[in-house]
Design a protein around this motif. Structure first.
Motif, PDB file in Angstrom:
ATOM      1  N   ALA A 279       0.867  -1.187   0.000  1.00 53.41           N
ATOM      2  CA  ALA A 279       0.000   0.000   0.000  1.00 53.41           C
ATOM      3  C   ALA A 279       0.901   1.234   0.000  1.00 53.41           C
ATOM      4  CB  ALA A 279      -0.881   0.004   1.241  1.00 53.41           C
ATOM      5  N   LYS A 280       0.410   2.312  -0.581  1.00 54.86           N
ATOM      6  CA  LYS A 280       1.187   3.553  -0.568  1.00 54.86           C
ATOM      7  C   LYS A 280       1.225   4.098   0.850  1.00 54.86           C
ATOM      8  CE  LYS A 280       0.515   5.319  -5.208  1.00 54.86           C
ATOM      9  NZ  LYS A 280      -0.025   6.431  -5.983  1.00 54.86           N
ATOM     10  N   PRO A 281       2.360   4.685   1.257  1.00 56.13           N
ATOM     11  CA  PRO A 281       2.447   5.281   2.589  1.00 56.13           C
ATOM     12  C   PRO A 281       1.501   6.474   2.725  1.00 56.13           C
ATOM     13  CG  PRO A 281       4.629   5.101   1.588  1.00 56.13           C
ATOM     14  CD  PRO A 281       3.621   4.738   0.543  1.00 56.13           C
TER      15      PRO A 281
ATOM     16  N   TRP B 246      -3.817   7.355  -2.562  1.00 57.06           N
ATOM     17  CA  TRP B 246      -4.504   6.097  -2.290  1.00 57.06           C
ATOM     18  C   TRP B 246      -4.116   5.092  -3.351  1.00 57.06           C
ATOM     19  CZ3 TRP B 246      -7.973   2.830  -4.675  1.00 57.06           C
ATOM     20  CH2 TRP B 246      -8.657   1.951  -3.846  1.00 57.06           C
ATOM     21  N   GLY B 247      -3.927   3.857  -2.973  1.00 54.61           N
ATOM     22  CA  GLY B 247      -3.634   2.823  -3.953  1.00 54.61           C
ATOM     23  C   GLY B 247      -2.486   1.946  -3.525  1.00 54.61           C
ATOM     24  N   TRP B 248      -1.784   1.417  -4.513  1.00 55.87           N
ATOM     25  CA  TRP B 248      -0.732   0.447  -4.244  1.00 55.87           C
ATOM     26  C   TRP B 248       0.576   0.912  -4.842  1.00 55.87           C
ATOM     27  CZ3 TRP B 248      -5.610  -0.498  -5.890  1.00 55.87           C
ATOM     28  CH2 TRP B 248      -6.442  -1.114  -4.964  1.00 55.87           C
ATOM     29  N   GLY B 249       1.650   0.472  -4.227  1.00 57.92           N
ATOM     30  CA  GLY B 249       2.988   0.814  -4.681  1.00 57.92           C
ATOM     31  C   GLY B 249       3.636  -0.372  -5.381  1.00 57.92           C
ATOM     32  N   PRO B 250       4.949  -0.456  -5.286  1.00 54.17           N
ATOM     33  CA  PRO B 250       5.667  -1.522  -5.976  1.00 54.17           C
ATOM     34  C   PRO B 250       5.347  -2.905  -5.409  1.00 54.17           C
ATOM     35  CG  PRO B 250       7.185  -0.055  -4.805  1.00 54.17           C
ATOM     36  CD  PRO B 250       5.819   0.474  -4.593  1.00 54.17           C
TER      37      PRO B 250
ATOM     38  N   LEU C 264      -5.818  -4.730 -13.679  1.00 49.95           N
ATOM     39  CA  LEU C 264      -4.698  -4.537 -12.761  1.00 49.95           C
ATOM     40  C   LEU C 264      -5.187  -4.055 -11.397  1.00 49.95           C
ATOM     41  CD1 LEU C 264      -1.628  -4.507 -12.277  1.00 49.95           C
ATOM     42  CD2 LEU C 264      -1.632  -2.144 -13.108  1.00 49.95           C
ATOM     43  N   MET C 265      -6.136  -3.131 -11.389  1.00 45.60           N
ATOM     44  CA  MET C 265      -6.673  -2.642 -10.114  1.00 45.60           C
ATOM     45  C   MET C 265      -7.414  -3.747  -9.360  1.00 45.60           C
ATOM     46  SD  MET C 265      -7.856   1.202 -11.160  1.00 45.60           S
ATOM     47  CE  MET C 265      -8.750   1.437  -9.642  1.00 45.60           C
ATOM     48  N   LEU C 266      -8.128  -4.598 -10.092  1.00 45.43           N
ATOM     49  CA  LEU C 266      -8.817  -5.719  -9.458  1.00 45.43           C
ATOM     50  C   LEU C 266      -7.817  -6.674  -8.813  1.00 45.43           C
ATOM     51  CD1 LEU C 266     -11.526  -7.255  -9.011  1.00 45.43           C
ATOM     52  CD2 LEU C 266     -10.996  -8.466 -11.134  1.00 45.43           C
ATOM     53  N   ILE C 267      -6.744  -6.996  -9.522  1.00 44.36           N
ATOM     54  CA  ILE C 267      -5.719  -7.884  -8.971  1.00 44.36           C
ATOM     55  C   ILE C 267      -5.062  -7.237  -7.758  1.00 44.36           C
ATOM     56  CG2 ILE C 267      -3.487  -8.963  -9.438  1.00 44.36           C
ATOM     57  CD1 ILE C 267      -4.471  -9.355 -12.346  1.00 44.36           C
ATOM     58  N   CYS C 268      -4.745  -5.944  -7.853  1.00 40.54           N
ATOM     59  CA  CYS C 268      -4.134  -5.240  -6.716  1.00 40.54           C
ATOM     60  C   CYS C 268      -5.067  -5.208  -5.510  1.00 40.54           C
ATOM     61  CB  CYS C 268      -3.748  -3.823  -7.112  1.00 40.54           C
ATOM     62  SG  CYS C 268      -2.309  -3.708  -8.171  1.00 40.54           S
ATOM     63  N   SER C 269      -6.353  -5.037  -5.740  1.00 43.75           N
ATOM     64  CA  SER C 269      -7.293  -4.984  -4.614  1.00 43.75           C
ATOM     65  C   SER C 269      -7.443  -6.342  -3.938  1.00 43.75           C
ATOM     66  CB  SER C 269      -8.648  -4.465  -5.072  1.00 43.75           C
ATOM     67  OG  SER C 269      -9.296  -5.411  -5.892  1.00 43.75           O
ATOM     68  N   ARG C 270      -7.287  -7.400  -4.695  1.00 41.91           N
ATOM     69  CA  ARG C 270      -7.423  -8.750  -4.119  1.00 41.91           C
ATOM     70  C   ARG C 270      -6.127  -9.258  -3.507  1.00 41.91           C
ATOM     71  NH1 ARG C 270     -12.240 -11.733  -6.781  1.00 41.91           N
ATOM     72  NH2 ARG C 270     -13.533  -9.893  -7.008  1.00 41.91           N
ATOM     73  N   LYS C 271      -4.992  -8.895  -4.096  1.00 36.43           N
ATOM     74  CA  LYS C 271      -3.704  -9.451  -3.679  1.00 36.43           C
ATOM     75  C   LYS C 271      -2.784  -8.427  -3.010  1.00 36.43           C
ATOM     76  CE  LYS C 271      -4.313 -13.625  -5.123  1.00 36.43           C
ATOM     77  NZ  LYS C 271      -4.276 -14.758  -4.196  1.00 36.43           N
ATOM     78  N   GLY C 272      -3.235  -7.187  -2.864  1.00 35.66           N
ATOM     79  CA  GLY C 272      -2.402  -6.153  -2.258  1.00 35.66           C
ATOM     80  C   GLY C 272      -2.844  -5.807  -0.852  1.00 35.66           C
TER      81      GLY C 272
ATOM     82  N   PRO D 256      -4.342  -3.608   2.089  1.00 37.59           N
ATOM     83  CA  PRO D 256      -5.461  -2.660   2.053  1.00 37.59           C
ATOM     84  C   PRO D 256      -4.935  -1.226   1.971  1.00 37.59           C
ATOM     85  CG  PRO D 256      -5.753  -4.244   3.821  1.00 37.59           C
ATOM     86  CD  PRO D 256      -4.378  -4.449   3.277  1.00 37.59           C
ATOM     87  N   PRO D 257      -5.361  -0.450   0.964  1.00 46.19           N
ATOM     88  CA  PRO D 257      -4.858   0.928   0.843  1.00 46.19           C
ATOM     89  C   PRO D 257      -5.386   1.804   1.967  1.00 46.19           C
ATOM     90  CG  PRO D 257      -6.440   0.454  -0.878  1.00 46.19           C
ATOM     91  CD  PRO D 257      -6.260  -0.800  -0.107  1.00 46.19           C
TER      92      PRO D 257
END
Length: 82
Positions: A9-11, A16-20, A63-71, A73-74
């Motif tokens: 998750a982004k600091p 809002w969202g995901w990082g590397p 990509l956002m769907l995969i990040c929301s399931r496997k990342g 929580p933002p």
């Protein structure tokens, strides 16, 4: 057993969202996204730019769907679980 996240998750303060990605699976998804994005440009653009825009939106949504399931929580600080 702790859940292994693919994307961080982004600091706080960085939006809002995901990082590397954390894992090789995340890097594989990230690389596949860019390969499909560039490859689609060569194959879809000759039919019309509007098709490529729709294709890009579909890829970004996937990509956002995969990040929301496997990342992670933002909206919270990353756990550092790598």
């Amino acid at each position: 057993m702790a859940k292994k996240y693919w994307f961080s998750a982004k600091p706080p303060g960085n939006g809002w969202g995901w990082g590397p990605p954390f894992t090789w699976q995340g890097w594989l998804v990230f690389a596949a996204f860019f390969v499909l994005l560039i490859g689609g440009g060569f194959h879809i653009t000759p039919y019309g730019v509007h098709y490529y825009v729709a294709y890009t939106c579909a890829l970004a949504g996937l990509l956002m769907l995969i990040c929301s399931r496997k990342g992670e929580p933002p909206g919270r600080f990353p756990t550092g679980e790598r």
